[in-house]
Design an enzyme around this catalytic site. Structure first.
Site, PDB file in Angstrom:
ATOM      1  N   PRO A  61       0.829  -1.205   0.000  1.00 21.46           N
ATOM      2  CA  PRO A  61       0.000   0.000   0.000  1.00 21.46           C
ATOM      3  C   PRO A  61       0.864   1.255   0.000  1.00 21.46           C
ATOM      4  CG  PRO A  61       0.158  -0.863   2.220  1.00 21.46           C
ATOM      5  CD  PRO A  61       0.900  -1.841   1.333  1.00 21.46           C
ATOM      6  N   CYS A  99       3.556  29.861 -14.622  1.00 24.59           N
ATOM      7  CA  CYS A  99       3.223  30.279 -15.971  1.00 24.59           C
ATOM      8  C   CYS A  99       2.932  29.076 -16.862  1.00 24.59           C
ATOM      9  CB  CYS A  99       4.356  31.115 -16.558  1.00 24.59           C
ATOM     10  SG  CYS A  99       4.632  32.575 -15.561  1.00 24.59           S
ATOM     11  N   TYR A 119      -3.084  14.158 -13.471  1.00 25.36           N
ATOM     12  CA  TYR A 119      -4.221  13.281 -13.780  1.00 25.36           C
ATOM     13  C   TYR A 119      -5.546  13.767 -13.216  1.00 25.36           C
ATOM     14  CZ  TYR A 119      -0.889  10.790 -10.611  1.00 25.36           C
ATOM     15  OH  TYR A 119       0.077  10.455  -9.707  1.00 25.36           O
TER      16      TYR A 119
HETATM   17  C1  LIG Z   1       2.718   2.442  -7.111  1.00 27.65           C
HETATM   18  C2  LIG Z   1       2.807   1.030  -6.708  1.00 27.65           C
HETATM   19  C3  LIG Z   1       2.216   0.611  -5.511  1.00 27.65           C
HETATM   20  C4  LIG Z   1       1.412   1.521  -4.618  1.00 27.65           C
HETATM   21  O1  LIG Z   1       0.207   1.927  -5.185  1.00 27.65           O
HETATM   22  P1  LIG Z   1      -0.875   2.690  -4.292  1.00 27.65           P
HETATM   23  O2  LIG Z   1      -2.003   2.937  -5.211  1.00 27.65           O
HETATM   24  O3  LIG Z   1      -0.235   3.940  -3.812  1.00 27.65           O
HETATM   25  O4  LIG Z   1      -1.231   1.787  -3.168  1.00 27.65           O
HETATM   26  C5  LIG Z   1       2.386  -0.702  -5.147  1.00 27.65           C
HETATM   27  N1  LIG Z   1       3.095  -1.574  -5.918  1.00 27.65           N
HETATM   28  C6  LIG Z   1       3.666  -1.205  -7.070  1.00 27.65           C
HETATM   29  C7  LIG Z   1       4.435  -2.193  -7.861  1.00 27.65           C
HETATM   30  C8  LIG Z   1       3.558   0.108  -7.504  1.00 27.65           C
HETATM   31  O5  LIG Z   1       4.119   0.480  -8.659  1.00 27.65           O
END
Ligand SMILES: *Cc1c(COP(=O)(O)O)cnc(C)c1O
Length: 428
Positions: free
Chosen positions: A280, A349, A323
């Site tokens: 996470p 800018c 995004y």
């Molecule tokens: C970015 C990423 C995460 C974390 O994603 P969240 O949406 O912030 O929980 C976990 N594993 C991998 C491989 C990622 O690239």
């Protein structure tokens, strides 16, 4: 839930008044709550511990790319948290923050030979392999060291999900992971090498995912691949389920809870006898941070449109420009009066330097302090010094104490990073 709330009308981070932090540190600045980081980690840990039968001694590996501040990482390290990393720099940060190597996962679609060598030497828990080409390079690097690092194959389950097309990673055309059909022979190839120790499979299908169904489908696919591999005689001891669970940026109340998410994972993996890992990022950090900013001025147009010009720009908080992300904006000490529509803009800018249109706010004036909520993940890490604006500082709060954990550089600091070419050092 988080620990930013009003005391006597003014927004605080835990017991620290944001007005006092702003007076001391200046604006813009990120402010993080230790209690919120700890609460989110604790809820996930508790839920995983309730499902040990299905998930084993599950590792929580915080996705460092969401917030890589050393004090944030050290706060999590003290709770036993691991790290999911995507570069040598992130591995070094995790180690520097006190996260042991055996809790560090090395992910990423383009790891260089030098980074793979560094990860082997550091003794990371597992390297997640994303392609056959990468597997071949890792075998060569490991062979040159006489090593046999633990690896997992990142499967692309052909199920993309996420809050925006630009944060989806699990679709067939996304660059991440190995298609299912290729994953099985690749695992066999890894098993045949004396220089690799295949320990399992990984997947991560996207970010800001707000329903469990796509993840559940992806984990079923992952389970199926694990069972096929076992039937062929391979050992599959670990499943890394990635990150991606969404957080309530709009104050939504219909998102899956951490408990529901973990219960779903336990249901899918039940009886498989694997050790799960979770990565996470946003889930732990997003609601643990705010970006505070001051109103420079209000530009009132003759047609009625009102621009709230802030001293924070897209270089400090890039998510809306990158995004179309939504961040709630709240006045730290709201004035009395009727709500009015404001367009929230920064001073940069670029026409993408706009955070939101037509936000309803109480009357605002120059000098007012505001906070962008839920800015603790993918906020400061994406900041830059575009327009020669000094890098935004970071502050960590713990109860009523707080510390500057990344100071704002001075202009002299900034120039010192750019030594002049030797032929330009004297005046003509
Ligand atoms: C970015 C990423 C995460 C974390 O994603 P969240 O949406 O912030 O929980 C976990 N594993 C991998 C491989 C990622 O690239």
């Amino acid at each position: 839930m988080h620990h930013f709330s009003r005391i006597d009308g003014a927004l605080h981070a835990e017991a620290a008044p944001l007005e006092a932090v702003a007076d001391a540190v200046g604006t813009p600045a990120y402010v993080y709550s230790s209690a919120t980081l700890k609460r989110h980690y604790g809820l996930l840990r508790e839920a995983l511990d309730d499902h040990k039968a299905a998930l084993g001694d599950a590792l929580i590996a915080f996705a460092v790319k969401a917030n890589s501040n050393l004090s944030v990482l050290a706060t999590l390290a003290r709770l036993g948290c691991g790290a999911d990393t995507v570069s040598e720099g992130e591995i070094r940060r995790a180690l520097a923050a006190g996260i042991p190597a055996d809790r560090i996962i090395f992910s990423g679609v383009g790891k260089t030979d030098a980074e793979l060598a560094f990860a082997i030497d550091a003794g990371v828990r597992q390297i997640n392999i994303e392609s056959g080409a990468e597997l071949d390079r890792l075998i060569a690097v490991a062979a040159s060291k006489g090593a046999a690092p633990a690896i997992a194959i990142r499967v692309n389950p052909n199920i993309g999900a996420g809050g925006h097309a630009k944060i989806t990673t699990g679709g067939a055309t996304d660059k991440f992971g190995v298609p299912i059909e290729e994953a099985i022979p690749l695992y066999a190839r890894a098993s045949a090498s004396p220089h690799l120790t295949p320990v399992g499979l990984a997947c991560h299908i996207g970010s800001q995912i707000t329903t469990l169904a796509p993840m559940e489908a992806a984990f079923h696919t992952l389970r199926g691949v694990a069972e096929t591999l076992r039937a062929q005689g391979h050992s599959v001891a670990r499943l890394d389920l990635g990150g991606g669970l969404g957080v309530p940026y709009h104050g939504q109340t219909d998102l899956p809870s951490i408990a529901d998410y973990v219960a779903m994972c336990a249901r899918v993996l039940d009886g498989l006898e694997v050790e799960a890992a979770f990565e996470p990022g946003r889930l732990l950090a997003a609601n643990a941070g705010v970006l505070i900013s001051r109103v420079i001025q209000v530009n009132q147009r003759a047609d009625g449109r009102r621009f709230l010009v802030l001293d924070a720009g897209m270089n400090d908080l890039m998510r809306p420009a990158l995004y179309d992300a939504f961040h709630d904006l709240v006045p730290v000490r709201p004035r009395e009066g009727e709500l009015q529509a404001y367009d929230l803009v920064g001073p940069i800018c670029e026409s993408t330097d706009i955070f939101a249109r037509d936000r309803m706010l109480p009357p605002m004036q120059a000098g007012d302090l505001v906070a962008f909520m839920s800015a603790g993940a993918y906020g400061a890490v994406l900041s830059s010094e575009y327009n020669s604006r000094p890098l935004v500082p970071e502050v960590l709060v713990d109860g009523d104490r707080w510390a500057v954990v990344r100071p704002r550089p001075t202009y002299e600091d900034m120039w010192a990073r750019e030594p002049k070419a030797h032929w330009l050092q004297t005046l003509p």
